[in-house]
Design a protein around this motif. Structure first.
Motif, mmCIF file in Angstrom:
data_model
loop_
_atom_site.group_PDB
_atom_site.id
_atom_site.type_symbol
_atom_site.label_atom_id
_atom_site.label_comp_id
_atom_site.label_asym_id
_atom_site.label_seq_id
_atom_site.Cartn_x
_atom_site.Cartn_y
_atom_site.Cartn_z
ATOM 1 N N VAL A 281 0.857 -1.183 0.000
ATOM 2 C CA VAL A 281 0.000 0.000 0.000
ATOM 3 C C VAL A 281 0.898 1.238 0.000
ATOM 4 N N TYR A 282 0.784 2.035 -1.056
ATOM 5 C CA TYR A 282 1.542 3.271 -1.166
ATOM 6 C C TYR A 282 0.637 4.444 -0.774
ATOM 7 N N THR A 283 1.134 5.327 0.060
ATOM 8 C CA THR A 283 0.401 6.525 0.453
ATOM 9 C C THR A 283 1.018 7.737 -0.221
ATOM 10 N N VAL A 284 0.189 8.513 -0.903
ATOM 11 C CA VAL A 284 0.625 9.731 -1.588
ATOM 12 C C VAL A 284 0.123 10.933 -0.792
ATOM 13 N N GLY A 285 1.048 11.796 -0.380
ATOM 14 C CA GLY A 285 0.685 13.017 0.327
ATOM 15 C C GLY A 285 0.899 14.232 -0.561
ATOM 16 N N ILE A 286 -0.060 15.160 -0.577
ATOM 17 C CA ILE A 286 0.017 16.347 -1.434
ATOM 18 C C ILE A 286 -0.238 17.583 -0.577
ATOM 19 N N THR A 287 0.730 18.500 -0.563
ATOM 20 C CA THR A 287 0.613 19.747 0.194
ATOM 21 C C THR A 287 0.594 20.925 -0.762
ATOM 22 N N ASN A 288 -0.349 21.826 -0.565
ATOM 23 C CA ASN A 288 -0.460 23.028 -1.399
ATOM 24 C C ASN A 288 0.624 24.013 -0.983
ATOM 25 N N ASP A 294 -6.547 27.465 -3.941
ATOM 26 C CA ASP A 294 -6.412 26.021 -3.869
ATOM 27 C C ASP A 294 -5.616 25.489 -5.051
ATOM 28 N N ALA A 295 -5.008 24.325 -4.827
ATOM 29 C CA ALA A 295 -4.375 23.585 -5.922
ATOM 30 C C ALA A 295 -5.281 22.416 -6.266
ATOM 31 N N VAL A 296 -5.426 22.157 -7.545
ATOM 32 C CA VAL A 296 -6.287 21.069 -8.002
ATOM 33 C C VAL A 296 -5.438 20.067 -8.766
ATOM 34 N N VAL A 297 -5.362 18.851 -8.250
ATOM 35 C CA VAL A 297 -4.566 17.789 -8.877
ATOM 36 C C VAL A 297 -5.441 17.060 -9.889
ATOM 37 N N ASP A 298 -5.000 17.063 -11.139
ATOM 38 C CA ASP A 298 -5.750 16.406 -12.211
ATOM 39 C C ASP A 298 -5.206 15.028 -12.561
ATOM 40 N N SER A 356 -8.667 9.784 -6.398
ATOM 41 C CA SER A 356 -9.702 10.066 -7.383
ATOM 42 C C SER A 356 -9.611 11.527 -7.788
ATOM 43 N N THR A 357 -9.074 11.772 -8.983
ATOM 44 C CA THR A 357 -8.918 13.139 -9.476
ATOM 45 C C THR A 357 -10.235 13.644 -10.063
ATOM 46 N N PRO A 358 -10.493 14.968 -9.986
ATOM 47 C CA PRO A 358 -9.597 15.992 -9.441
ATOM 48 C C PRO A 358 -9.568 15.975 -7.905
ATOM 49 N N ILE A 359 -8.384 16.259 -7.367
ATOM 50 C CA ILE A 359 -8.195 16.336 -5.924
ATOM 51 C C ILE A 359 -7.917 17.796 -5.566
ATOM 52 N N THR A 360 -8.780 18.403 -4.797
ATOM 53 C CA THR A 360 -8.591 19.794 -4.392
ATOM 54 C C THR A 360 -7.812 19.850 -3.086
ATOM 55 N N VAL A 361 -6.708 20.595 -3.119
ATOM 56 C CA VAL A 361 -5.844 20.702 -1.945
ATOM 57 C C VAL A 361 -5.852 22.159 -1.484
ATOM 58 N N ASN A 362 -6.372 22.401 -0.300
ATOM 59 C CA ASN A 362 -6.372 23.758 0.236
ATOM 60 C C ASN A 362 -5.273 23.886 1.291
ATOM 61 N N GLY A 388 -1.480 19.389 -12.335
ATOM 62 C CA GLY A 388 -2.768 20.040 -12.154
ATOM 63 C C GLY A 388 -2.641 21.532 -12.338
ATOM 64 N N GLY A 389 -3.433 22.279 -11.603
ATOM 65 C CA GLY A 389 -3.411 23.727 -11.737
ATOM 66 C C GLY A 389 -4.031 24.396 -10.533
ATOM 67 N N GLY A 390 -3.991 25.719 -10.546
ATOM 68 C CA GLY A 390 -4.649 26.471 -9.499
ATOM 69 C C GLY A 390 -6.153 26.483 -9.722
ATOM 70 N N SER A 391 -6.889 26.732 -8.661
ATOM 71 C CA SER A 391 -8.345 26.740 -8.784
ATOM 72 C C SER A 391 -8.822 27.885 -9.665
ATOM 73 N N SER A 392 -7.980 28.929 -9.790
ATOM 74 C CA SER A 392 -8.377 30.065 -10.610
ATOM 75 C C SER A 392 -7.519 30.226 -11.854
ATOM 76 N N THR A 393 -6.233 29.949 -11.739
ATOM 77 C CA THR A 393 -5.346 30.146 -12.889
ATOM 78 C C THR A 393 -4.051 29.396 -12.664
ATOM 79 N N GLY A 394 -3.309 29.181 -13.752
ATOM 80 C CA GLY A 394 -1.976 28.565 -13.666
ATOM 81 C C GLY A 394 -2.018 27.056 -13.609
#
Length: 583
Positions: A281-288, A294-298, A356-362, A388-394
């Motif tokens: 079992v691999y655990t993936v951690g994502i920090t904004n 927010d960052a959105v992981v696609d 399960s993408t998209p994953i929103t990271v605040n 992914g990208g930002g919730s608004s841009t980038g």
């Protein structure tokens, strides 16, 4: 001819549209010289109050792309004599070295953008009746003072910064680049140049609309250096930092039920209970890590297992190395295989996932897991990467995690062989025989013993094999017969010393066997082995017969003269029931 002239004119006018419009570019339209900008009389000392030209709201950050800003520039002069027809050149690429070439925002000083606007250059008849309207400066200009927040305040009151002989000039810079190549949080720089003319060499600089381009005369700029040295180029902080969505990715591994425990480690090793591999079992951690929104992981990809989760907004994950190695044919053993050892982008060979993408990271880090099957005898090192990208841009990614290593082995191979007893089918027996030769003649008939032979064993005076070796079957293994007195017996009887009662040379000549006395018997021993199948009573037997060769005292031989009674002897050995054990 008229048509040709018109075409030529169009080409000449089109040049500025394709060429740069920074200081050297503009100066080159009038004077074909290179600038050296060594005078440094006028400079842009600072930029303040960077804001949105439409809303007036401060601009302190940008996201990759282009944007437009309005700012106040502190234009400072060190010369006591006027510096006229000031030109301001602001480079639109903050990564450029200077504002000499490239794409710039070009400006002049006008009553609309300069509260201290002044005209100091003379208006000789050569300039015409309409006065210049390209602003001038000198060291007689009043100072400008700022507080700690870079707000203009009266110099008579509290302030933290003073700029002598300074004018505050407002200018709009359009399509300024916010580079995607700069790290998040980088403060942008503003490469800029200033130009001027000195008394006695000023030109008519008259803008019909208050813009730099409006002061062109005969398609040539007029707010340019009076000579190659009359300019200054520098780079100043703009006060705007790059904001782009970014994340930090971590990865660890867990092997359930492993001993020792393998929980959330960067290296996991299968223990003795499951050494040959199994589920990991691999655990993936994502920090904004963004400084806005927010960052959105696609997409989540793994270097060994391929696609973990993908919402289809970015290019498909590359096929994982382990996935490809497991492919044996088209879509075999899983979909995406294109042949033996090959797989297409987007292929996945995991068992399950909670990602399960998209994953929103605040502001709170996100995490998910995926389960993969580790083959036996493998040392697998892999990383995950997310995009992914930002919730608004980038956009961001692919951003990689730390590497994780998982090691599996191979269980020891063992086998067991059991042996049992059925019955004894045959045996070999070694028997020590004795031989006693007696002269039973009457009168004075002495005999010489010239040979002893056993049937079936053969000549009793030697071993069957050289060195008395045992090669199996019926054979003599040792003897004292014919061995000189005082010598060791042969073979298995080497521990016995031949004597007058057991061995010795065969009696001949003066040592003949004397008749009738019994005191001159010849005696010896031999060891013989016989082999054979066991009979119904679990016994083996052998009957053999010893015969001798004799010569009478008058040289006679043969049965006509010498009668020999040969001895036949039977030995029977029986085996006890076998006593068996196994280990």
């Amino acid at each position: 001819m008229a048509l040709m002239v018109a075409m030529l004119a169009m080409l000449v006018l089109a040049v500025p549209a394709f060429a740069g419009n920074c200081l050297q570019d503009e100066y080159g339209l009038t004077a074909r010289q290179s600038l050296n900008c060594t005078a440094n009389d006028v400079r842009v000392a600072k930029v303040i109050n960077v804001r949105d030209p439409n809303t007036g709201l401060p601009i302190t950050t940008c996201t990759p792309g282009t944007f437009t800003f309005l700012a106040d520039f502190l234009v400072q002069t060190t010369s006591s004599s006027p510096r006229s027809n000031i030109g301001l050149y602001f480079q639109k690429d903050p990564t450029a070295t200077n504002a000499l070439t490239g794409t710039c925002s070009d400006n002049i000083l006008t009553p609309a953008n300069d509260a201290k606007y002044e005209e100091l250059d003379p208006q000789p008849p050569t300039k015409g009746a309409v006065p210049d309207n390209c602003g001038d400066t000198s060291s007689n200009d009043t100072p400008v003072c700022l507080d700690a927040k870079n707000i203009v305040v009266p110099c008579s009151g509290p302030h933290t910064q003073t700029f002598t002989a300074t004018q505050v000039v407002s200018a709009v810079v359009t399509n300024f680049i916010c580079p995607s190549t700069l790290p998040n949080g980088t403060e942008l720089s503003l490469p800029n140049c200033t130009s001027w003319q000195v008394p006695g060499s000023t030109v008519q600089c008259l803008s019909n609309d208050g813009t730099y381009e409006g002061a062109f005369l005969n398609s040539k700029p007029t707010a340019i250096p009076g000579s190659p040295s009359k300019c200054n180029c520098d780079t100043i902080p703009l006060g705007i930092t790059v904001q782009k969505p970014s994340v930090e990715v971590t990865k660890d591994c867990t092997i359930a039920g492993n001993s020792p425990a393998q929980d959330h480690l960067s290296k996991c090793t299968f223990g003795t209970a499951n050494v040959e591999g199994g589920d990991v079992v691999y655990t993936v951690g994502i920090t904004n890590k963004s400084n806005f929104g927010d960052a959105v992981v696609d997409q989540v990809c793994d270097s060994q297992y391929g696609t973990i989760s993908d919402d289809g907004k970015v290019s498909a994950c590359a096929a994982g190395d382990l996935c490809k190695s497991q492919c044996t044919g088209v879509d075999t053993p899983f979909k995406g295989c294109t042949g033996a050892g090959t797989a297409s982008a987007g292929t996945s060979c995991i068992k399950s996932t909670t990602c399960s993408t998209p994953i929103t990271v605040n502001g709170t880090p996100a995490s998910c897991t995926f389960t993969a099957s580790q083959p036996e005898k493998k040392d697998i090192t892999d990383t995950v990467n997310v995009s992914g990208g930002g919730s608004s841009t980038g956009t961001f990614g692919p951003t990689s995690s730390n590497s994780v290593e998982v090691v599996s082995g191979e269980a020891p191979s063992t086998a067991k062989i059991d042996k049992g007893y059925v019955s004894t089918k045959a045996a070999c027996v070694t028997v020590r025989y004795s031989v006693d030769v007696t002269n039973t003649s009457g009168f004075d008939e002495n005999l010489s013993l010239t040979g002893l032979v056993d049937t079936p064993f053969g000549d009793l005076t030697k071993c069957t094999n050289a060195g008395c070796t045992n090669t199996g079957g019926n054979l003599i293994l040792g003897t004292t017969c014919g061995v000189a007195v005082g010598s060791a017996g042969l073979g298995s009887l080497s521990g016995v010393t031949a004597s007058s009662t057991n061995g010795g040379a065969l009696p001949t000549g003066s040592s003949q066997l004397q008749a009738g006395t019994g005191s001159s018997d010849y005696k010896c021993q031999f060891d013989a082995q016989f082999c054979g199948a066991l009979d119904a009573t679990n016994c083996i037997s052998n009957t053999d017969r010893v015969s001798g060769s004799f010569t009478g005292d008058e040289g006679e031989t043969g049965t006509s003269f010498i009668t020999v009674t040969n001895n036949s002897f039977t030995v029977k050995e029986c085996l006890q029931p076998a006593n068996t054990s196994s280990q």
